[in-house]
Motif scaffolding. Structure first.
Motif, mmCIF file in Angstrom:
data_model
loop_
_atom_site.group_PDB
_atom_site.id
_atom_site.type_symbol
_atom_site.label_atom_id
_atom_site.label_comp_id
_atom_site.label_asym_id
_atom_site.label_seq_id
_atom_site.Cartn_x
_atom_site.Cartn_y
_atom_site.Cartn_z
ATOM 1 N N MET A 111 -17.405 -17.878 1.717
ATOM 2 C CA MET A 111 -16.694 -17.266 0.589
ATOM 3 C C MET A 111 -15.282 -16.883 0.990
ATOM 4 N N ALA A 112 -15.124 -16.338 2.174
ATOM 5 C CA ALA A 112 -13.789 -15.961 2.645
ATOM 6 C C ALA A 112 -12.909 -17.192 2.807
ATOM 7 N N GLU A 113 -13.487 -18.271 3.323
ATOM 8 C CA GLU A 113 -12.723 -19.501 3.525
ATOM 9 C C GLU A 113 -12.337 -20.163 2.214
ATOM 10 N N ALA A 114 -13.194 -20.067 1.212
ATOM 11 C CA ALA A 114 -12.993 -20.786 -0.043
ATOM 12 C C ALA A 114 -12.141 -20.020 -1.046
ATOM 13 N N ALA A 115 -11.770 -18.797 -0.718
ATOM 14 C CA ALA A 115 -11.020 -17.985 -1.669
ATOM 15 C C ALA A 115 -9.687 -18.647 -2.023
ATOM 16 N N LEU A 116 -9.388 -18.624 -3.310
ATOM 17 C CA LEU A 116 -8.111 -19.119 -3.804
ATOM 18 C C LEU A 116 -7.308 -17.917 -4.280
ATOM 19 N N TRP A 117 -6.006 -18.033 -4.212
ATOM 20 C CA TRP A 117 -5.140 -16.924 -4.585
ATOM 21 C C TRP A 117 -4.290 -17.310 -5.791
ATOM 22 N N ASP A 118 -4.151 -16.380 -6.705
ATOM 23 C CA ASP A 118 -3.219 -16.521 -7.816
ATOM 24 C C ASP A 118 -1.930 -15.862 -7.343
ATOM 25 N N GLY A 119 -0.941 -16.674 -7.031
ATOM 26 C CA GLY A 119 0.306 -16.170 -6.445
ATOM 27 C C GLY A 119 0.985 -15.100 -7.281
ATOM 28 N N GLN A 120 0.995 -15.270 -8.608
ATOM 29 C CA GLN A 120 1.656 -14.284 -9.472
ATOM 30 C C GLN A 120 0.919 -12.952 -9.452
ATOM 31 N N LYS A 121 -0.404 -13.000 -9.532
ATOM 32 C CA LYS A 121 -1.179 -11.758 -9.506
ATOM 33 C C LYS A 121 -1.067 -11.068 -8.156
ATOM 34 N N LEU A 122 -1.074 -11.861 -7.081
ATOM 35 C CA LEU A 122 -0.939 -11.286 -5.746
ATOM 36 C C LEU A 122 0.420 -10.622 -5.588
ATOM 37 N N ALA A 123 1.482 -11.291 -6.042
ATOM 38 C CA ALA A 123 2.830 -10.719 -5.957
ATOM 39 C C ALA A 123 2.914 -9.424 -6.756
ATOM 40 N N SER A 124 2.278 -9.402 -7.928
ATOM 41 C CA SER A 124 2.272 -8.197 -8.755
ATOM 42 C C SER A 124 1.553 -7.052 -8.052
ATOM 43 N N MET A 125 0.398 -7.358 -7.430
ATOM 44 C CA MET A 125 -0.349 -6.324 -6.711
ATOM 45 C C MET A 125 0.456 -5.782 -5.539
ATOM 46 N N VAL A 126 1.121 -6.662 -4.800
ATOM 47 C CA VAL A 126 1.933 -6.243 -3.656
ATOM 48 C C VAL A 126 3.093 -5.366 -4.137
ATOM 49 N N ALA A 127 3.728 -5.753 -5.244
ATOM 50 C CA ALA A 127 4.833 -4.963 -5.791
ATOM 51 C C ALA A 127 4.352 -3.572 -6.211
ATOM 52 N N LYS A 128 3.175 -3.514 -6.852
ATOM 53 C CA LYS A 128 2.630 -2.219 -7.270
ATOM 54 C C LYS A 128 2.295 -1.357 -6.054
ATOM 55 N N LEU A 129 1.758 -1.980 -5.009
ATOM 56 C CA LEU A 129 1.445 -1.245 -3.794
ATOM 57 C C LEU A 129 2.723 -0.704 -3.158
ATOM 58 N N ALA A 130 3.767 -1.529 -3.113
ATOM 59 C CA ALA A 130 5.041 -1.084 -2.536
ATOM 60 C C ALA A 130 5.609 0.082 -3.333
ATOM 61 N N ALA A 131 5.548 0.010 -4.677
ATOM 62 C CA ALA A 131 6.042 1.097 -5.523
ATOM 63 C C ALA A 131 5.221 2.363 -5.290
ATOM 64 N N TYR A 132 3.914 2.217 -5.155
ATOM 65 C CA TYR A 132 3.042 3.362 -4.896
ATOM 66 C C TYR A 132 3.400 4.008 -3.565
ATOM 67 N N GLU A 133 3.581 3.182 -2.531
ATOM 68 C CA GLU A 133 3.903 3.719 -1.207
ATOM 69 C C GLU A 133 5.242 4.442 -1.206
ATOM 70 N N GLU A 134 6.210 3.959 -1.999
ATOM 71 C CA GLU A 134 7.514 4.622 -2.069
ATOM 72 C C GLU A 134 7.398 6.012 -2.683
ATOM 73 N N LYS A 135 6.427 6.217 -3.584
ATOM 74 C CA LYS A 135 6.240 7.497 -4.248
ATOM 75 C C LYS A 135 5.506 8.513 -3.376
ATOM 76 N N GLN A 136 4.826 8.049 -2.332
ATOM 77 C CA GLN A 136 4.044 8.942 -1.484
ATOM 78 C C GLN A 136 4.948 9.678 -0.493
ATOM 79 N N PRO A 137 4.711 10.963 -0.286
ATOM 80 C CA PRO A 137 5.521 11.670 0.720
ATOM 81 C C PRO A 137 5.242 11.112 2.111
ATOM 82 N N ALA A 138 6.279 11.087 2.900
ATOM 83 C CA ALA A 138 6.126 10.634 4.274
ATOM 84 C C ALA A 138 5.219 11.592 5.026
ATOM 85 N N GLU A 139 4.525 11.094 6.048
ATOM 86 C CA GLU A 139 3.631 11.946 6.818
ATOM 87 C C GLU A 139 4.438 13.102 7.399
#
Length: 124
Positions: free
Chosen positions: A92-120
């Motif tokens: 299953m791990a080997e056969a996984a396919l990625w939707d590039g647009q959805k992945l890019a969107s998730m990465v962008a949302k994660l980056a925005a979330y991390e920017e909002k978090q206070p630094a340690e």
């Protein structure tokens, strides 16, 4: 019905020779994920502690010195189905396919979330 049971990490043992090789880097990445997000999914094992699925999570748990891990018991599966489940997990791990647009969107949302978090250590 399957139930998740918390078991001592030292009770578990790797099962039949596993066809997948887990590099030290992969174990380290998995350990970081467990440390950040918690332990999920559980390790699948037999009643004698033999690991059927979740070997990299087991190795990562040991590297983190976790005393206990979540386990589901797979004794209800015959040996053939246990081996099939192990193979399916790998494939299953080997056969996984990625939707590039959805992945890019998730990465962008994660980056925005991390920017909002206070630094340690930051007292915002």
């Amino acid at each position: 019905a399957m139930h998740v049971v918390i078991m001592p990490t030292d009770w578990l043992v790797p099962g039949v020779p596993h066809p997948r090789i887990h590099s030290a880097e992969r174990v380290k990445e998995t350990a970081a994920d467990i440390a950040e997000f918690g332990f999920s999914p559980p390790i699948g094992a037999l009643g004698d502690g033999t690991i059927i699925i979740g070997l990299v999570r087991f190795l990562a748990a040991r590297s983190l010195d976790l005393e206990e891990v979540p386990v589901i018991f797979l004794d209800h599966l015959g040996e053939g189905l246990q081996r099939a489940l192990m193979t399916v997990e790998v494939k299953m791990a080997e056969a996984a396919l990625w939707d590039g647009q959805k992945l890019a969107s998730m990465v962008a949302k994660l980056a925005a979330y991390e920017e909002k978090q206070p630094a340690e250590g930051d007292a915002r």
